[in-house]
Scaffold this active site. Structure first.
Site, short mmCIF file in Angstrom:
data_model
loop_
_atom_site.label_atom_id
_atom_site.label_comp_id
_atom_site.label_asym_id
_atom_site.label_seq_id
_atom_site.Cartn_x
_atom_site.Cartn_y
_atom_site.Cartn_z
N ALA A 272 0.83 -1.21 0.00
CA ALA A 272 0.00 0.00 0.00
C ALA A 272 0.86 1.26 0.00
CB ALA A 272 -0.93 -0.01 1.20
N VAL B 272 -5.37 -8.83 -3.81
CA VAL B 272 -3.91 -8.98 -3.90
C VAL B 272 -3.41 -9.87 -2.77
CG1 VAL B 272 -1.71 -7.71 -3.82
CG2 VAL B 272 -3.67 -6.70 -5.01
N ASP C 36 3.06 -11.65 -12.05
CA ASP C 36 3.64 -12.84 -12.68
C ASP C 36 3.78 -12.64 -14.19
OD1 ASP C 36 3.42 -14.31 -10.12
OD2 ASP C 36 1.29 -14.13 -10.51
N HIS D 291 -2.03 -17.96 -8.44
CA HIS D 291 -0.85 -17.14 -8.12
C HIS D 291 -0.06 -17.89 -7.04
CE1 HIS D 291 1.87 -14.01 -6.94
NE2 HIS D 291 1.41 -14.07 -5.71
P1 NAX Z 1 2.34 -6.22 4.84
O1 NAX Z 1 2.38 -7.25 5.90
O2 NAX Z 1 3.40 -5.19 4.75
O3 NAX Z 1 0.95 -5.44 4.93
C1 NAX Z 1 -0.26 -6.09 5.09
C2 NAX Z 1 -1.13 -5.16 5.90
O4 NAX Z 1 -2.43 -5.75 5.96
C3 NAX Z 1 -0.65 -4.97 7.34
O5 NAX Z 1 -0.48 -3.58 7.60
C4 NAX Z 1 -1.76 -5.57 8.17
O6 NAX Z 1 -1.98 -4.89 9.39
C5 NAX Z 1 -2.95 -5.42 7.22
N1 NAX Z 1 -4.07 -6.31 7.52
C6 NAX Z 1 -4.05 -7.57 8.01
N2 NAX Z 1 -5.28 -8.02 8.21
C7 NAX Z 1 -6.11 -7.03 7.81
C8 NAX Z 1 -7.52 -6.89 7.78
N3 NAX Z 1 -8.31 -7.87 8.22
N4 NAX Z 1 -8.04 -5.76 7.32
C9 NAX Z 1 -7.26 -4.75 6.92
N5 NAX Z 1 -5.91 -4.81 6.92
C10 NAX Z 1 -5.35 -5.94 7.37
O7 NAX Z 1 2.20 -7.04 3.48
P2 NAX Z 1 2.42 -6.51 2.00
O8 NAX Z 1 3.84 -6.68 1.63
O9 NAX Z 1 1.80 -5.19 1.82
O10 NAX Z 1 1.60 -7.64 1.19
C11 NAX Z 1 0.19 -7.69 1.27
C12 NAX Z 1 -0.31 -9.00 0.68
O11 NAX Z 1 0.01 -9.07 -0.71
C13 NAX Z 1 0.30 -10.26 1.30
O12 NAX Z 1 -0.72 -11.20 1.53
C14 NAX Z 1 1.22 -10.75 0.21
O13 NAX Z 1 1.44 -12.14 0.30
C15 NAX Z 1 0.44 -10.38 -1.02
N6 NAX Z 1 1.17 -10.37 -2.28
C16 NAX Z 1 0.48 -10.74 -3.40
C17 NAX Z 1 1.06 -10.72 -4.64
C18 NAX Z 1 0.30 -11.14 -5.84
O14 NAX Z 1 0.88 -11.15 -6.93
N7 NAX Z 1 -0.97 -11.47 -5.76
C19 NAX Z 1 2.49 -10.33 -4.82
C20 NAX Z 1 3.02 -9.52 -3.69
C21 NAX Z 1 2.57 -9.96 -2.32
O15 NAX Z 1 3.33 -11.07 -1.93
#
Ligand code: NAX
Length: 345
Positions: free
Chosen positions: A36, A148, A178, A206
């Site tokens: 974000a 995502v 990807d 994914h």
């Molecule tokens: P971060 O851990 O930096 O940020 C995730 C945020 O989500 C945290 O601030 C957390 O407090 C918040 N959160 C958790 N539960 C929540 C809820 N119920 N409501 C609102 N917010 C909530 O992770 P980040 O690096 O930003 O990655 C986010 C997600 O993207 C992860 O699940 C990651 O695996 C996924 N990804 C997906 C990709 C894709 O191609 N689809 C690639 C990149 C990434 O790995």
């Protein structure tokens, strides 16, 4: 608890300078997270929905991260983005999804040491049940949902199932990162610009089973296999590099992909909202109704997609699928079916 930044230009004062388009409300979850932090500023700058499109940003976080989110809001305010009409930061899904036109579900609980995929699916499953319901109850008619947060295909499926009354066709999950990874690998191998690589499909999940389909991709308009004769590389190293790229980045950076993931998220919404170039397509995971390529019904599966000139979102049919590709696609779909079975109920 929720906070409103007070940045409500033209709303509280009643002063409206110039004629602007109706703002689009974009809700981003996980708004204090890494992805974000790269994504929000680009949305606010107009890179996702257009340089003349005002936006209302609604940012959802869990309660312990609200203070951190407040810092992000302060930075957004300090950019004085002319397109940003309002910023709402909250830990209440009902507030965050109120009147949302786009729900970008980035937040999810990361996998921790000792956690099985099943555990991850179960923890995040509950989050996406709640968010799916809150979206259906609060979002604007015609709202689109783009997931995502991992495991993104199955999280999307859960949200879709719980968003009673919303069309299944409005739910998407991200495989554009990807696709870009695959294009970059092919361009490097062929010694061409990445923009010369087109028609790249990511099929399936994914995850490490995804299939980057080199057989239907093109380089400078020619089949990849005419430009890259090293079939062994295409069938092994290329596929593996794309499948394992996320892990390679974690190993190198000590953190998972963030800027590239944010870029892919932004570009997915852009692709879904602007006409696709003639003859080309993009990858996005979407609802499989069982009528395309023999893909199983009832999963969120990545496939070749287009946005037509009138805004219709279509699936590109009729691509030849050879035996090698068929096996890879089936393996990834089987994994999606397994994930679905694990979260059933
Ligand atoms: P971060 O851990 O930096 O940020 C995730 C945020 O989500 C945290 O601030 C957390 O407090 C918040 N959160 C958790 N539960 C929540 C809820 N119920 N409501 C609102 N917010 C909530 O992770 P980040 O690096 O930003 O990655 C986010 C997600 O993207 C992860 O699940 C990651 O695996 C996924 N990804 C997906 C990709 C894709 O191609 N689809 C690639 C990149 C990434 O790995």
């Amino acid at each position: 608890m929720w906070q409103n930044s007070g940045l409500t230009a033209g709303v509280e004062t009643g002063i409206i300078c110039g004629v602007m388009k109706t703002p689009v409300t974009v809700t981003v979850t996980g708004a204090a997270g890494n992805i974000a932090y790269s994504l929000l500023f680009r949305i606010a700058a107009g890179e996702m929905l257009g340089a003349d499109q005002p936006v209302i940003l609604k940012l959802l976080e869990i309660t312990p991260c609200l203070e951190k989110l407040n810092g992000v809001v302060m930075e957004l305010e300090d950019c004085a983005f002319p397109l940003v009409q309002e910023i709402v930061a909250t830990d209440d899904p009902a507030v965050a999804f109120k009147n949302a036109d786009w729900c970008m579900l980035v937040g999810s609980v990361p996998r921790k040491a000792g956690m099985e995929r099943k555990d991850l699916l179960s923890i995040n499953g509950k989050v996406f049940v709640g968010q799916g319901k809150a979206i259906a109850e609060n979002a604007a008619p015609g709202c689109k949902v783009f997931v995502v947060g991992n495991p993104c295909n199955t999280n999307c499926l859960i949200a879709m199932h719980n968003a009673t009354g919303m069309p299944k066709e409005n739910f998407f999950a991200m495989t554009m990162l990807d696709e870009y990874r695959a294009k970059a690998q092919l361009a490097a191998k062929a010694g061409v610009q990445v923009s010369d690589v087109t028609n790249m499909t990511i099929w399936g999940n994914h995850s490490a089973t995804q299939y980057p389909d080199y057989t239907n991709a093109k380089i400078c308009g020619k089949p990849v296999t005419e430009v890259i004769s090293d079939t062994e590389w295409l069938q092994t190293d290329f596929i593996k590099t794309v499948q394992q790229r996320g892990a390679a980045i974690i190993q190198a950076r000590g953190l998972s992909s963030a800027a590239s993931a944010a870029n892919a998220a932004l570009m997915t919404v852009k692709n879904l909202t602007t006409p696709t170039a003639e003859g080309d397509w993009y990858s996005v995971a979407r609802y499989s109704d069982g009528t395309h390529y023999g893909l199983p019904e009832g999963i969120i599966c990545s496939m070749p997609s287009r946005t037509e000139a009138d805004g219709t979102l279509t699936i590109v049919d009729g691509l030849p699928i050879d035996e090698f590709s068929r096996g890879k696609i089936e393996a990834s779909c089987n994994e999606l079916l397994e994930e679905r079975a694990e979260v059933l109920g």
